[in-house]
Motif scaffolding. Structure first.
Motif: not given
Ligand code: ATP
Length: 235
Positions: A77-84, A152-156
């Motif tokens: 439940g953790i998704s990461h939108v990286p830098e760039g 569907r992350p609970r933590l973004l």
């Protein structure tokens, strides 16, 4: 929801995080503030499993995730939108979004989330069949966020969503971050623009050369003379 206890993280011999501890409660927007190279991206990468802490614990909803593979962490439940942003340039908008859901099997849920993403980012709906590499910087940021939401992350985890964007677009992106949060997603936001980050955050941590030097309620930090001088342009 997320508890980090005394982690040390290295790139080879170089220590990038020193004894970092932090807590994120369900429903919050928490922001990390700090200069270039302070270790903010490193902390996000450690949470999402791209880096492993040499010492210390990362607990998500009570479960230790510190040594887990990135893919398992997405599943939890953790998704990461990286830098760039890092969207797949040769794929269409739709294909990028579908990829965000590649670990899921609930077709109906995926379809529902795709609709949610298009409601949140109508611009993406206008560009469904467009090659992602031809999108503007702002659209690519929207796509990267949309793709992360498809898990569907609970933590973004958001790394510098405003980077390189015109002020009006930045405002739009931040409004959407707040909207995502109101929809029930907890958010950890890394942002160079400390003023803006503090304006939407509940709490903040200040990172300097790999350590947390200060933390508190966003309002409190906004009012602090020390923070004003160092991070808010001295006003
Ligand atoms: P920025 O806003 O510039 O990304 P940051 O606060 O996110 O800054 P990090 O990218 O986490 O900082 O970097 C923390 C430290 O680790 C810096 O000293 C940086 O030079 C170093 N570092 C980052 N990535 C690597 C790497 N792949 N190899 C070696 N050192 C690295």
């Amino acid at each position: 929801m997320l508890k980090i206890e005394d982690i040390n993280v290295y790139y080879g011999n170089i220590q990038a995080l020193r004894g970092v501890s932090m807590d994120i409660n369900k429903g919050e927007i928490v922001t990390l503030i700090g200069a270039n190279g302070a270790g903010k991206s490193t902390l996000l990468k450690t949470i999402s499993g791209l880096l492993k802490p040499k010492q210390g614990k990362v607990l998500f909803e009570g479960e230790s995730i510190g040594g887990k593979a990135a893919q398992s962490i997405v599943k939890l439940g953790i998704s990461h939108v990286p830098e760039g942003r890092r969207v797949f340039a040769n794929m269409t908008v739709e294909e990028n979004l579908e990829l965000g859901a590649f670990l899921r099997k609930d077709k109906a849920g995926i379809k529902q989330d795709l609709e949610k993403v298009y409601t949140l980012f109508p611009r993406l709906l206008e560009r469904v069949k467009q090659q992602s590499g031809t999108l503007s910087g702002g659209e690519q940021q929207m796509l990267a966020m949309g793709r992360a939401l498809m898990a569907r992350p609970r933590l973004l985890l958001l790394d510098e969503p405003s980077m390189g964007l015109a002020p009006l677009l930045v405002k739009q992106i931040f409004n959407i971050v707040e909207e995502i949060n109101k929809g029930g997603t907890t958010i950890l936001l890394v942002e160079q623009n400390a003023n803006l980050a503090l304006s939407i955050a509940d709490r903040a941590y200040v990172v300097e050369t790999g350590s947390i030097v200060l933390s508190g309620e966003a309002e409190e930090l906004t009012a602090s003379e020390e923070i004003k001088k160092a991070y808010l342009g001295g006003h």
